[in-house]
Design a protein around this motif. Structure first.
Motif, PDB file in Angstrom:
ATOM      1  N   LEU A 234       0.689  -1.295  -0.021  1.00 54.00           N
ATOM      2  CA  LEU A 234       0.109   0.012  -0.103  1.00 54.00           C
ATOM      3  C   LEU A 234       0.891   1.209  -0.018  1.00 54.00           C
ATOM      4  N   GLN A 235       1.876   1.033   0.678  1.00 53.56           N
ATOM      5  CA  GLN A 235       2.852   2.449   0.840  1.00 53.56           C
ATOM      6  C   GLN A 235       3.435   2.595  -0.550  1.00 53.56           C
ATOM      7  N   ASN A 236       4.042   1.651  -1.176  1.00 49.81           N
ATOM      8  CA  ASN A 236       4.614   1.784  -2.587  1.00 49.81           C
ATOM      9  C   ASN A 236       3.414   2.445  -3.493  1.00 49.81           C
ATOM     10  N   ALA A 237       2.122   1.717  -3.378  1.00 50.76           N
ATOM     11  CA  ALA A 237       0.893   2.692  -4.238  1.00 50.76           C
ATOM     12  C   ALA A 237       0.941   3.967  -3.905  1.00 50.76           C
ATOM     13  N   TYR A 238       1.004   4.325  -2.904  1.00 54.48           N
ATOM     14  CA  TYR A 238       0.750   5.731  -2.386  1.00 54.48           C
ATOM     15  C   TYR A 238       1.971   6.466  -2.789  1.00 54.48           C
ATOM     16  N   VAL A 239       3.111   6.012  -2.694  1.00 53.07           N
ATOM     17  CA  VAL A 239       4.327   6.797  -3.271  1.00 53.07           C
ATOM     18  C   VAL A 239       4.279   6.898  -4.634  1.00 53.07           C
ATOM     19  N   ASN A 240       4.195   5.892  -5.233  1.00 55.81           N
ATOM     20  CA  ASN A 240       3.851   5.817  -6.811  1.00 55.81           C
ATOM     21  C   ASN A 240       2.925   6.991  -7.295  1.00 55.81           C
ATOM     22  N   GLY A 241       1.413   6.900  -6.765  1.00 60.18           N
ATOM     23  CA  GLY A 241       0.609   7.857  -7.166  1.00 60.18           C
ATOM     24  C   GLY A 241       0.981   9.131  -7.103  1.00 60.18           C
ATOM     25  N   GLU A 242       1.724   9.782  -5.863  1.00 57.51           N
ATOM     26  CA  GLU A 242       2.107  11.002  -5.436  1.00 57.51           C
ATOM     27  C   GLU A 242       3.333  11.295  -6.513  1.00 57.51           C
ATOM     28  N   GLN A 243       3.875  10.469  -6.797  1.00 55.33           N
ATOM     29  CA  GLN A 243       5.087  10.887  -7.800  1.00 55.33           C
ATOM     30  C   GLN A 243       4.647  10.954  -9.303  1.00 55.33           C
ATOM     31  N   ALA A 244       3.609  10.304  -9.648  1.00 54.30           N
ATOM     32  CA  ALA A 244       3.062  10.444 -10.741  1.00 54.30           C
ATOM     33  C   ALA A 244       2.410  11.698 -10.911  1.00 54.30           C
ATOM     34  N   ALA A 245       1.585  12.179  -9.765  1.00 54.16           N
ATOM     35  CA  ALA A 245       0.859  13.484 -10.061  1.00 54.16           C
ATOM     36  C   ALA A 245       1.915  14.585  -9.798  1.00 54.16           C
ATOM     37  N   ARG A 246       2.840  14.444  -9.167  1.00 56.67           N
ATOM     38  CA  ARG A 246       3.725  15.601  -8.975  1.00 56.67           C
ATOM     39  C   ARG A 246       4.526  15.592 -10.588  1.00 56.67           C
ATOM     40  N   SER A 247       4.933  14.654 -11.092  1.00 55.70           N
ATOM     41  CA  SER A 247       5.687  14.596 -12.172  1.00 55.70           C
ATOM     42  C   SER A 247       4.737  15.322 -13.149  1.00 55.70           C
ATOM     43  N   LEU A 248       3.498  15.092 -13.608  1.00 51.79           N
ATOM     44  CA  LEU A 248       2.655  15.404 -14.424  1.00 51.79           C
ATOM     45  C   LEU A 248       2.310  16.933 -14.181  1.00 51.79           C
ATOM     46  N   ASP A 249       2.429  17.425 -12.762  1.00 51.91           N
ATOM     47  CA  ASP A 249       2.068  19.137 -12.578  1.00 51.91           C
ATOM     48  C   ASP A 249       3.302  19.848 -13.041  1.00 51.91           C
ATOM     49  N   GLU A 250       4.477  19.040 -12.780  1.00 51.31           N
ATOM     50  CA  GLU A 250       5.793  19.775 -13.395  1.00 51.31           C
ATOM     51  C   GLU A 250       5.682  19.852 -14.787  1.00 51.31           C
ATOM     52  N   LEU A 251       5.527  18.845 -15.470  1.00 48.17           N
ATOM     53  CA  LEU A 251       5.425  18.983 -16.688  1.00 48.17           C
ATOM     54  C   LEU A 251       4.255  19.886 -17.484  1.00 48.17           C
ATOM     55  N   ALA A 252       3.265  20.151 -16.738  1.00 48.33           N
ATOM     56  CA  ALA A 252       2.262  21.206 -17.099  1.00 48.33           C
ATOM     57  C   ALA A 252       2.917  22.839 -16.848  1.00 48.33           C
ATOM     58  N   ARG A 253       3.476  22.700 -15.540  1.00 51.97           N
ATOM     59  CA  ARG A 253       4.168  23.966 -15.326  1.00 51.97           C
ATOM     60  C   ARG A 253       5.387  24.353 -16.390  1.00 51.97           C
ATOM     61  N   ASN A 254       5.978  23.291 -16.735  1.00 51.08           N
ATOM     62  CA  ASN A 254       7.154  23.593 -17.356  1.00 51.08           C
ATOM     63  C   ASN A 254       6.624  24.061 -18.756  1.00 51.08           C
ATOM     64  N   ALA A 255       5.551  23.531 -19.309  1.00 52.48           N
ATOM     65  CA  ALA A 255       5.142  23.950 -20.748  1.00 52.48           C
ATOM     66  C   ALA A 255       4.672  25.427 -20.528  1.00 52.48           C
ATOM     67  N   LEU A 256       3.791  25.777 -19.483  1.00 52.25           N
ATOM     68  CA  LEU A 256       3.074  27.049 -19.113  1.00 52.25           C
ATOM     69  C   LEU A 256       4.129  27.994 -19.019  1.00 52.25           C
ATOM     70  N   PHE A 257       5.229  27.806 -18.340  1.00 50.67           N
ATOM     71  CA  PHE A 257       6.230  29.095 -18.155  1.00 50.67           C
ATOM     72  C   PHE A 257       7.166  29.120 -19.368  1.00 50.67           C
TER      73      PHE A 257
END
Length: 442
Positions: free
Chosen positions: A114-137
């Motif tokens: 369960l902890q691996n699943a949580y960490v993977n989900g957080e990593q995925a969400a943060r990665s996509l948010d940074e990709l969105a931020r990079n494209a925007l800026f």
């Protein structure tokens, strides 16, 4: 089973004694940039790069048809066409994984699965948010830079701090590399020059390198005067997006310690979006800002006076933030770009950004969970556009499972070059109109 047989990274979690049987979660980022993106499915079988075309409008007609010319088959009318513009969305594959030995994990204090699943989900969400931020800026900080080195004598080559936004120009709505046949008008200091070439430095000396800046040399068709080519002078493309700075500072390097975020700056950003007819996101523009930027608002006299004596004042100051106020929805984030001031030691430059609908386009590959990619008996779940995958044990002892995530897609900031004063009277000449970046000290 001896503890020494476990990987070193796992040994602390299987100690004997008073170890709490629950994992404590690490600090995580506050996300939000992805929320301003319009999501579109990228169809299967059309390649990795998708070029989308946006149709423009035709100018208003305010002159009546003269009676004398209303003759013949054309009735005195001349056919016209509407303009088009194109932008490109490229999809890529992003993924990460972790292994788990299901036998040894049973000795742990809590469910590592369960902890691996949580960490993977957080990593995925943060990665996509940074990709969105990079494209925007990348889009909304382009075309705005400053002279890096003062010219020794008038000449056509000018060293600048960041060449983003100067490398391409729009010809009939299509981006083309800047060159002698595809020029770009650029204001350097107090005068305009015609840009005919751009080169990126082999060694990046940009003070904005941390946020994607690339130093380089701009080549103009005529000599730039020494007065205009003095270090620190602003260099702005004619189609550059709007950037709001306190006290109307012309460039990042001109910001001083007193240039903090104010309500006036935010209202200027809202005004710039509205004059370009940018639609709101569910009734308000999203303002992404870090906690320091948000804190500075409560030191601004205009901001405090707005709520002085109001029934909502207690709620505003109790929560430290206000939503949907004067056309703005504040979205605190810890992913905002921050960089040291180019010349003033100890000062940081912060960059809130105000976004309207369509500031970003997110393309999600439609074939991520197709049966031939993920068979029916596979453990693949699509969560918010991201595939979460659990691979069964395939080792000799059938003990080690793999927990992974992947996403196939991309982000891009679309242009609005066809929205101009002939169709929207108050529109600006910026190619990117759906967001406004602010710069201030904090």
């Amino acid at each position: 089973m001896g503890i020494q047989n476990f990987p070193a990274a796992l040994q602390p979690i299987i100690q004997q004694g008073f170890l709490d049987r629950e994992f404590q979660q690490a600090l995580s980022s506050r996300l939000g940039y992805r929320a301003c993106a319009d999501r579109e499915a990228v169809a299967v079988g059309i390649g990795e790069t998708l070029t989308k075309t946006r149709a423009g409008l035709r100018p208003s007609v305010t002159t009546p048809v003269p009676a004398a010319s209303n003759t013949n088959l054309d009735n005195g009318l001349t056919p016209g066409n509407w303009g088009v513009e194109q932008y490109t969305l490229t999809i890529n594959h992003y993924a990460a994984t972790t292994d788990l030995n299901m036998v040894t994990s049973r000795v742990g204090i809590a469910s590592q699965f369960l902890q691996n699943a949580y960490v993977n989900g957080e990593q995925a969400a943060r990665s996509l948010d940074e990709l969105a931020r990079n494209a925007l800026f990348t889009a909304y900080s382009g075309g705005n830079t400053r002279v890096r080195t003062t010219l020794a004598a008038a000449g056509p080559n000018l060293a600048v701090d960041d060449v983003r936004g100067f490398q391409t120009t729009f010809v009939y709505g299509v981006q083309n590399p800047v060159g002698p046949s595809a020029t770009l008008t650029v204001t350097v200091g107090g005068n305009s020059y015609t840009l005919v070439g751009v080169s990126v430095d082999a060694t990046n000396n940009s003070t904005a390198a941390a946020i994607g800046g690339m130093s380089g040399v701009l080549t103009f068709s005529a000599n730039v005067s020494v007065a205009d080519g003095t270090a620190g002078n602003a260099v702005v493309a004619t189609n550059a997006p709007a950037i709001v700075r306190p006290s109307q500072r012309a460039s990042t390097s001109q910001l001083v310690a007193a240039d903090t975020l104010t309500m006036s700056c935010l209202l200027d950003a809202v005004a710039k979006l509205r004059v370009n007819a940018v639609p709101e996101i569910e009734g308000a523009y999203n303002c992404y800002l870090d906690p320091i930027s948000a804190r500075q608002l409560f030191d601004d006299n205009d901001f405090r006076q707005l709520f002085q004596g109001a029934t909502s004042a207690n709620e505003v100051f109790r929560h430290g933030m206000v939503n949907d106020f004067l056309g703005l929805r504040f979205v605190p984030t810890t992913q905002a770009y921050v960089q040291p001031h180019p010349s003033l030691s100890g000062l940081m430059v912060r960059r809130p950004i105000v976004c309207g609908q369509g500031a970003l386009i997110e393309g999600d590959f439609a074939g991520m969970a197709a049966d031939d990619v993920a068979p029916k008996d596979s453990i693949v779940t699509i969560v918010d556009g991201v595939a979460m995958v659990t691979r069964e044990p395939i080792d000799r002892l059938q003990q080690i499972i793999a927990q992974s995530w992947y996403w196939i897609g991309g982000f891009c900031a679309p242009t609005d070059t066809t929205t101009n004063p002939t169709t929207v009277s108050t529109a600006s000449g910026a190619a990117y109109k759906r967001a406004v970046m602010l710069e201030h000290i904090g």
